[in-house]
Design a protein around this motif. Structure first.
Motif, PDB file in Angstrom:
ATOM      1  N   PHE A 338       0.890  -1.187  -0.026  1.00  0.00           N
ATOM      2  CA  PHE A 338      -0.105  -0.071   0.020  1.00  0.00           C
ATOM      3  C   PHE A 338       0.878   1.253   0.008  1.00  0.00           C
ATOM      4  CE2 PHE A 338      -2.557  -2.981   2.326  1.00  0.00           C
ATOM      5  CZ  PHE A 338      -3.697  -3.193   1.779  1.00  0.00           C
ATOM      6  N   VAL A 339       2.099   1.253   0.390  1.00  0.00           N
ATOM      7  CA  VAL A 339       2.838   2.335   1.022  1.00  0.00           C
ATOM      8  C   VAL A 339       3.629   3.070  -0.224  1.00  0.00           C
ATOM      9  CG1 VAL A 339       4.743   2.892   2.441  1.00  0.00           C
ATOM     10  CG2 VAL A 339       3.095   1.547   3.340  1.00  0.00           C
ATOM     11  N   HIS A 340       3.786   4.200  -0.342  1.00  0.00           N
ATOM     12  CA  HIS A 340       4.535   5.029  -1.228  1.00  0.00           C
ATOM     13  C   HIS A 340       6.057   4.840  -0.812  1.00  0.00           C
ATOM     14  CE1 HIS A 340       5.573   8.142  -4.088  1.00  0.00           C
ATOM     15  NE2 HIS A 340       6.423   8.615  -3.297  1.00  0.00           N
ATOM     16  N   GLY A 341       6.757   4.446  -2.042  1.00  0.00           N
ATOM     17  CA  GLY A 341       8.009   4.089  -1.768  1.00  0.00           C
ATOM     18  C   GLY A 341       8.293   2.578  -1.538  1.00  0.00           C
ATOM     19  N   TYR A 342       7.319   1.765  -1.492  1.00  0.00           N
ATOM     20  CA  TYR A 342       7.630   0.288  -1.741  1.00  0.00           C
ATOM     21  C   TYR A 342       8.050  -0.106  -2.995  1.00  0.00           C
ATOM     22  CZ  TYR A 342       6.384  -4.561  -2.553  1.00  0.00           C
ATOM     23  OH  TYR A 342       6.133  -5.725  -2.912  1.00  0.00           O
ATOM     24  N   ASP A 343       8.951  -0.987  -2.989  1.00  0.00           N
ATOM     25  CA  ASP A 343       9.693  -1.259  -4.279  1.00  0.00           C
ATOM     26  C   ASP A 343       9.886  -2.654  -4.253  1.00  0.00           C
ATOM     27  OD1 ASP A 343      11.706  -1.616  -6.370  1.00  0.00           O
ATOM     28  OD2 ASP A 343      12.583   0.121  -5.934  1.00  0.00           O
ATOM     29  N   LYS A 344       9.358  -3.303  -5.511  1.00  0.00           N
ATOM     30  CA  LYS A 344       9.266  -4.886  -5.602  1.00  0.00           C
ATOM     31  C   LYS A 344      10.897  -5.369  -5.494  1.00  0.00           C
ATOM     32  CE  LYS A 344       5.070  -5.522  -8.107  1.00  0.00           C
ATOM     33  NZ  LYS A 344       4.266  -6.147  -9.389  1.00  0.00           N
ATOM     34  N   VAL A 430       1.043   1.501   8.412  1.00  0.00           N
ATOM     35  CA  VAL A 430       1.449   2.630   7.932  1.00  0.00           C
ATOM     36  C   VAL A 430      -0.055   3.413   7.640  1.00  0.00           C
ATOM     37  CG1 VAL A 430       2.951   3.946   6.440  1.00  0.00           C
ATOM     38  CG2 VAL A 430       3.520   1.493   7.123  1.00  0.00           C
ATOM     39  N   PRO A 431      -0.571   4.305   8.547  1.00  0.00           N
ATOM     40  CA  PRO A 431      -1.747   5.073   8.217  1.00  0.00           C
ATOM     41  C   PRO A 431      -1.533   6.095   7.041  1.00  0.00           C
ATOM     42  CG  PRO A 431      -0.926   5.582  10.517  1.00  0.00           C
ATOM     43  CD  PRO A 431      -0.105   4.215   9.908  1.00  0.00           C
ATOM     44  N   THR A 432      -0.200   6.526   6.922  1.00  0.00           N
ATOM     45  CA  THR A 432      -0.074   7.798   6.024  1.00  0.00           C
ATOM     46  C   THR A 432       0.099   7.062   4.725  1.00  0.00           C
ATOM     47  OG1 THR A 432       2.244   7.659   6.389  1.00  0.00           O
ATOM     48  CG2 THR A 432       1.007   9.173   7.819  1.00  0.00           C
ATOM     49  N   ASP A 434       2.750   6.347   3.464  1.00  0.00           N
ATOM     50  CA  ASP A 434       4.061   6.869   2.903  1.00  0.00           C
ATOM     51  C   ASP A 434       5.108   6.150   3.637  1.00  0.00           C
ATOM     52  OD1 ASP A 434       5.221   9.321   1.160  1.00  0.00           O
ATOM     53  OD2 ASP A 434       6.462   9.136   2.920  1.00  0.00           O
ATOM     54  N   SER A 435       6.397   5.828   3.180  1.00  0.00           N
ATOM     55  CA  SER A 435       7.643   5.359   3.787  1.00  0.00           C
ATOM     56  C   SER A 435       8.016   6.104   4.983  1.00  0.00           C
ATOM     57  CB  SER A 435       8.719   5.335   2.755  1.00  0.00           C
ATOM     58  OG  SER A 435       8.344   4.098   1.829  1.00  0.00           O
ATOM     59  N   ALA A 436       7.746   7.587   5.036  1.00  0.00           N
ATOM     60  CA  ALA A 436       8.294   8.361   5.843  1.00  0.00           C
ATOM     61  C   ALA A 436       7.868   8.194   7.274  1.00  0.00           C
ATOM     62  CB  ALA A 436       7.959   9.958   5.381  1.00  0.00           C
ATOM     63  N   TYR A 437       6.759   7.614   7.416  1.00  0.00           N
ATOM     64  CA  TYR A 437       6.174   7.251   8.636  1.00  0.00           C
ATOM     65  C   TYR A 437       6.979   5.962   9.359  1.00  0.00           C
ATOM     66  CZ  TYR A 437       2.537   5.961  11.904  1.00  0.00           C
ATOM     67  OH  TYR A 437       1.766   5.395  13.074  1.00  0.00           O
ATOM     68  N   ILE A 438       7.381   5.279   8.386  1.00  0.00           N
ATOM     69  CA  ILE A 438       8.003   4.020   8.866  1.00  0.00           C
ATOM     70  C   ILE A 438       9.447   4.536   9.387  1.00  0.00           C
ATOM     71  CG2 ILE A 438       9.347   1.767   8.096  1.00  0.00           C
ATOM     72  CD1 ILE A 438       7.055   1.353   5.900  1.00  0.00           C
ATOM     73  N   PHE A 439      10.102   5.518   8.379  1.00  0.00           N
ATOM     74  CA  PHE A 439      11.250   5.664   8.901  1.00  0.00           C
ATOM     75  C   PHE A 439      11.523   7.055  10.015  1.00  0.00           C
ATOM     76  CE2 PHE A 439      11.937   6.073   3.934  1.00  0.00           C
ATOM     77  CZ  PHE A 439      12.543   4.754   3.899  1.00  0.00           C
ATOM     78  N   ASP A 440      10.298   7.599  10.278  1.00  0.00           N
ATOM     79  CA  ASP A 440      10.203   8.406  11.400  1.00  0.00           C
ATOM     80  C   ASP A 440      10.196   7.821  12.727  1.00  0.00           C
ATOM     81  OD1 ASP A 440      10.282  10.857   9.915  1.00  0.00           O
ATOM     82  OD2 ASP A 440       8.045  10.998   9.985  1.00  0.00           O
ATOM     83  N   ASP A 481      11.289  11.089  -3.636  1.00  0.00           N
ATOM     84  CA  ASP A 481      11.476   9.702  -3.960  1.00  0.00           C
ATOM     85  C   ASP A 481      12.765   9.095  -4.060  1.00  0.00           C
ATOM     86  OD1 ASP A 481       8.655   9.746  -4.258  1.00  0.00           O
ATOM     87  OD2 ASP A 481       8.349   9.612  -6.242  1.00  0.00           O
ATOM     88  N   ALA A 482      13.805   9.801  -4.512  1.00  0.00           N
ATOM     89  CA  ALA A 482      15.094   9.232  -4.663  1.00  0.00           C
ATOM     90  C   ALA A 482      15.743   9.071  -3.074  1.00  0.00           C
ATOM     91  CB  ALA A 482      15.999  10.429  -5.537  1.00  0.00           C
ATOM     92  N   THR A 483      15.350  10.076  -2.340  1.00  0.00           N
ATOM     93  CA  THR A 483      15.609  10.077  -0.886  1.00  0.00           C
ATOM     94  C   THR A 483      15.060   9.039  -0.318  1.00  0.00           C
ATOM     95  OG1 THR A 483      15.851  12.264  -0.980  1.00  0.00           O
ATOM     96  CG2 THR A 483      15.790  11.336   1.252  1.00  0.00           C
ATOM     97  N   ILE A 484      13.921   8.809  -0.413  1.00  0.00           N
ATOM     98  CA  ILE A 484      13.371   7.490   0.056  1.00  0.00           C
ATOM     99  C   ILE A 484      13.925   6.018  -0.339  1.00  0.00           C
ATOM    100  CG2 ILE A 484      11.217   6.083  -0.195  1.00  0.00           C
ATOM    101  CD1 ILE A 484       9.393   8.628  -0.069  1.00  0.00           C
ATOM    102  N   LYS A 485      13.926   6.176  -1.935  1.00  0.00           N
ATOM    103  CA  LYS A 485      14.867   4.828  -2.246  1.00  0.00           C
ATOM    104  C   LYS A 485      16.113   4.690  -1.483  1.00  0.00           C
ATOM    105  CE  LYS A 485      16.034   2.308  -6.281  1.00  0.00           C
ATOM    106  NZ  LYS A 485      15.643   2.347  -7.733  1.00  0.00           N
ATOM    107  N   SER A 486      16.977   5.961  -1.306  1.00  0.00           N
ATOM    108  CA  SER A 486      18.451   5.721  -0.677  1.00  0.00           C
ATOM    109  C   SER A 486      18.186   5.336   0.794  1.00  0.00           C
ATOM    110  CB  SER A 486      18.794   7.060  -0.696  1.00  0.00           C
ATOM    111  OG  SER A 486      19.918   7.184  -0.091  1.00  0.00           O
TER     112      SER A 486
END
Length: 532
Positions: A338-344, A430-432, A434-440, A481-486
């Protein structure tokens, strides 16, 4: 005879008088069973599913996310960015009353957001980008962020609104300190704007809610359920027995092993869908010796080779087949799809390789393995204790003796918050989206920049921290998005966590109900209609 067996089981779990001793309830009452209770009624004290699950019935945020994944106006009638890209303006809903009859205004919204950002709050990480909250008029507020935070509305969906006057009158201007089991007035009392008011509460036994007569949503939502009886029933077999005997109407945490037979019962309805939640193993990767291991002079988990050995020893597909009975999706990343930034590319589940795992342990200096304690919940996630036992078996094949200690979610959460565990099972939604919620919460250094509240791994990297903080201020989507991938690249490379699977959630209920599985696993009872 069957009734007698059910009664005996309920007596053993301490709920017989609650369920069987009660008179028959009318059709508009829903008796709702879960495996675990909310640990507090203070909406800013802890950020976990069971708490939000109950509190969303009595409190409300500015915005919620419904089962279709869309944001829905709640106490905010509308919101938009101003000309300043770092400032959001929220038009508050008029005519909203708290359960004590007082009117919800901008003063309450400002107070609630500031309270949720305070050091005691477990919600502060999700609000870390906010620098200022101001009242513009009685029903307008503005929120300023450190940068053009496009995810601010998404970050508000679990930030419940409190009455500022009520909090002040009862000495609860600050959230309860849940980590030390502090008791405050807000621990057991509520004054929300939600569709249901609190009638009575017996912690871990029974909570009764009734429809609020002055709820602002009358005429907008069905509101056909006028009473909720919330019943935490830890034993899976007892929850199912209560449903089959007619003592409860809705079971939210349905045991996997009972799904097939309940589907075949014409009196019942079973709904199933993927949940926005990953189950994973957390590890203490810090430099200090472990507390729960027979290795006393150093920390074996600080060595990436040991973490990789654990990764190679665990058979996720075997867990799916033998433990989850097919109701899980093996994964290699702690982000649901579901999450933005998820990468197969990060979600490739490899096959176990015991030979290489043993070689890695030997290279790290543990040719004969070592002993460690795996702390596990036994009342929160689907088959959680069985997952831990299976993990112990897998690690035993490479010489790691794993002692499984199972305990309730409240104890597990406290241990994670207090850094009193080295190796643990946990789950994260991850209610948002978005990957930032996981990282935070799970990756950022604990306690720095109001982030890292649930990071019990002791992982700390200043460069990664800076990248995480930048996500809330970056206005260019490609750069973000590039930062999320990094960040994900580092998380995956360092094996900070060992992902196991995404949960598939199942609800069972009487035919008068048709409650869909919300990805957040939070049913909003105000939305449901009863079958005629």
């Amino acid at each position: 005879m069957i009734k007698r067996v059910i009664l005996a089981t309920m007596l053993a779990s301490g709920i017989a008088m609650t369920l069987l001793g009660a008179p028959a309830l009318h059709a508009e009452t829903v008796r709702w069973a879960r495996s675990v209770d909310a640990s507090t009624l203070d909406p800013h004290a802890l950020n976990n599913g069971p708490n939000h699950n109950l509190l969303h019935q009595v409190y409300e945020p500015l915005i919620i996310r419904t089962a279709d994944g869309k944001l829905q106006p709640t106490l905010a009638a509308s919101w938009q960015r101003t000309k300043d890209p770092t400032v959001w303006e929220f038009q508050l809903r008029k005519g909203v009353k708290f359960h004590d009859g007082s009117v919800f205004t901008a003063d309450d919204a400002v107070f609630s957001l500031q309270r949720a950002k305070s050091p005691n709050s477990d919600m502060k990480s999700v609000l870390a980008s906010i620098t200022e909250v101001t009242k513009v008029s009685p029903f307008v507020i503005r929120i300023k962020t450190a940068g053009p935070d496009s995810l601010l509305p998404d970050n508000l969906i679990n930030i419940q609104m409190l009455s500022a006057a009520w909090a002040k009158a009862h000495g609860v201007e600050q959230p309860q300190v849940a980590s030390v089991k502090e008791e405050t007035y807000a621990t057991r009392h509520v004054n929300g704007t939600g569709p249901y008011t609190l009638v009575s509460r017996e912690q871990d036994v029974r909570t009764v809610l009734k429809l609020f007569p002055q709820y602002w949503g009358r005429g907008q939502f069905p509101l056909e359920i006028d009473e909720l009886v919330y019943l935490p029933i830890k034993s899976p077999s007892t929850r199912v027995a209560a449903l089959l005997s007619g003592e409860v109407d809705f079971v939210q945490d349905l045991p996997i092993q009972d799904t097939v037979r309940l589907r075949a019962d014409p009196r019942l309805r079973v709904n199933q869908a993927a949940e926005n939640r990953v189950i994973f193993l957390g590890m203490n990767v810090g430099n200090a010796p472990l507390k729960y291991s027979d290795v006393k002079e150093r920390n074996p988990l600080a060595d990436r080779r040991v973490r990789e050995a654990f990764q190679l020893a665990i058979d996720r597909n075997a867990i799916k087949t033998a433990v989850m009975r097919g109701l899980s999706v093996p994964t290699n990343i702690i982000a649901p799809p579901f999450v933005h930034g998820y990468d197969k590319a990060f979600d490739v589940v490899g096959k176990p390789d015991l030979t290489r795992a043993k070689a890695l342990l030997a290279q790290a200096g543990y040719p004969n393995g070592f002993s460690i304690t795996l702390h596990c919940t036994n009342d929160r996630y689907l088959n959680d204790e069985a997952i831990c036992q299976a993990t112990a078996g897998f690690l035993g094949r490479i010489g790691v003796k794993t002692n499984v200690v199972s305990r309730p979610l409240a104890i597990q959460t406290a241990a994670i918050n207090n850094l009193d565990t080295d190796f643990y099972l946990y789950g994260w939604g991850v209610p948002t989206y978005d990957s930032a919620y996981i990282f935070d919460y799970l990756v950022h250094t604990r306690g720095k920049n109001s982030r890292g509240a649930t990071n019990a791994t002791r992982f700390s990297d200043p460069d990664v921290d800076a990248k995480i903080v930048s996500l809330a201020a970056e206005g260019d989507q490609k750069t973000r998005d590039a930062t999320i991938k990094s960040i994900w690249t580092t998380v995956q490379k360092e094996l900070i966590y060992l992902p196991l699977h995404d949960q598939i959630q199942t609800y069972a209920m009487v035919r008068k109900l048709d409650i869909p599985v919300n990805p957040s696993n939070t049913p909003y009872f105000k939305l449901f209609k009863l079958a005629k």
